[in-house]
Design a protein around this motif. Structure first.
Motif, short mmCIF file in Angstrom:
data_model
loop_
_atom_site.label_atom_id
_atom_site.label_comp_id
_atom_site.label_asym_id
_atom_site.label_seq_id
_atom_site.Cartn_x
_atom_site.Cartn_y
_atom_site.Cartn_z
N ALA A 29 1.16 -0.75 0.02
CA ALA A 29 -0.06 -0.05 0.27
C ALA A 29 0.78 0.89 0.10
O ALA A 29 1.67 1.49 0.57
N PRO A 30 0.54 2.33 -1.23
CA PRO A 30 1.62 3.36 -0.72
C PRO A 30 1.04 4.13 0.09
O PRO A 30 0.36 4.45 0.72
N LEU A 31 2.46 4.75 0.87
CA LEU A 31 1.85 5.38 1.71
C LEU A 31 0.90 6.94 1.16
O LEU A 31 0.57 7.60 2.51
N ASP A 74 -8.47 4.41 -2.71
CA ASP A 74 -7.32 3.75 -4.23
C ASP A 74 -7.14 2.50 -3.85
O ASP A 74 -7.00 2.21 -4.57
N ALA A 75 -6.99 1.76 -2.33
CA ALA A 75 -6.67 0.75 -2.15
C ALA A 75 -7.59 -0.16 -2.83
O ALA A 75 -7.99 -1.67 -2.93
N GLY A 122 -9.58 -4.81 -4.60
CA GLY A 122 -10.32 -4.22 -3.75
C GLY A 122 -10.41 -4.17 -2.76
O GLY A 122 -8.90 -4.95 -2.48
N LEU A 123 -11.15 -5.26 -1.72
CA LEU A 123 -10.92 -6.15 -0.25
C LEU A 123 -9.56 -6.88 0.08
O LEU A 123 -9.08 -6.65 1.41
N LEU A 124 -9.51 -7.43 -0.58
CA LEU A 124 -8.30 -8.52 -0.90
C LEU A 124 -7.24 -8.14 -1.57
O LEU A 124 -6.19 -9.58 -1.73
N GLY A 125 -7.63 -7.41 -1.98
CA GLY A 125 -5.85 -7.64 -2.80
C GLY A 125 -4.67 -6.83 -1.72
O GLY A 125 -5.12 -6.34 -0.49
N GLY A 126 -3.37 -6.18 -2.47
CA GLY A 126 -2.33 -5.84 -1.23
C GLY A 126 -2.58 -5.49 -0.23
O GLY A 126 -2.47 -4.71 1.05
N PRO A 127 -3.17 -3.54 -0.72
CA PRO A 127 -3.01 -2.17 0.15
C PRO A 127 -4.54 -2.25 0.58
O PRO A 127 -4.54 -2.25 1.49
N GLY A 128 -5.48 -3.47 0.12
CA GLY A 128 -6.42 -3.83 1.40
C GLY A 128 -6.36 -4.41 2.22
O GLY A 128 -6.98 -4.16 3.23
#
Length: 236
Positions: free
Chosen positions: A130-132, A138-139, A144-150
């Motif tokens: 997740a980008p700071l 954006d996440a 989506g919810l199960l992606g890395g950023p999510g």
């Protein structure tokens, strides 16, 4: 802003051997801890003030018996008692207020494309995937919810929810043991509403985490967790 950006970059460089690509996120957590250490003396003073208000209750009860038929005289007497004991019902607000500038510094630092006329290199840093400089929206748009950023945000929400529940129980217990402004004391404008909302404040952190850049969210989560632990220790 450029000086603050350099501070975060240098902290990230120091932590890079330990945290790798997440060094900037670790630097923000460390920066938050340093800010909390700076305001800790005020937190200790607020705790002493709370305990002092509790100790004053027998004297205030005596004043109510003595001046119960004269509210104005009672109010003056209670104010004089607080002045003599150097106790303020608003002392506990200072540690939180003094952290606001640090939060807004991080917010603007990770919301700006340029710093000092140059591209903001900090926006390239991440916490895991997740980008700071990104937000929850954006996440959700990036896996989506199960992606890395999510999943990073899901972890933060779980931490905040756990801290909020603990903080709610702690606040209710503290308020039951020692009301912030017992009956008979001079009323401070807005304090009654603040007292009612106080136990729920940590739950509002969930909204903050969802709408601010991830770097600012890390500051909020770290500071809120620190506050709850600090209160549990100082007010025991």
């Amino acid at each position: 802003m450029s000086v603050f950006a350099q501070l975060v970059e240098r902290l990230a460089d120091l932590l890079q051997p330990l945290f790798g690509a997440s060094a900037a996120a670790a630097a923000i957590v460390l920066f938050t801890a340093l800010v909390r250490l700076l305001v800790h003396p005020l937190s200790r003073a607020a705790a002493r003030g709370q305990k002092a208000r509790t100790a004053l209750q027998p004297k205030i009860a005596e004043l109510r018996k003595k001046h119960g038929k004269n509210p104005e005289k009672l109010q003056r007497a209670v104010l004089e008692l607080h002045a003599e004991e150097k106790v303020s019902p608003l002392a506990g607000c200072l540690p939180g207020l003094l952290q606001v500038p640090a939060f807004f510094l991080l917010y603007h630092l990770f919301s700006s494309d340029t710093i000092g006329g140059r591209a903001n290199a900090l926006l390239g840093h991440e916490l895991f995937a997740a980008p700071l400089g990104g937000r929850w929206a954006d996440a959700l748009g990036s896996g989506g919810l199960l992606g890395g950023p999510g999943l990073v945000y899901a972890g933060l929400f779980v931490v905040v929810a756990g801290v909020a529940v603990f903080s709610y129980r702690l606040s209710k217990r503290m308020m039951a043991a020692s009301p912030a402004l017992p009956a008979g004391e001079p009323q401070v404008a807005g304090l009654g509403a603040v007292t009612k909302v106080m136990p729920f404040m940590s739950f509002f952190t969930l909204v903050t985490v969802a709408v601010v850049p991830l770097a600012a969210a890390l500051y909020v989560v770290t500071s809120t967790t620190w506050s709850v632990v600090e209160r549990a220790v100082l007010y025991r």
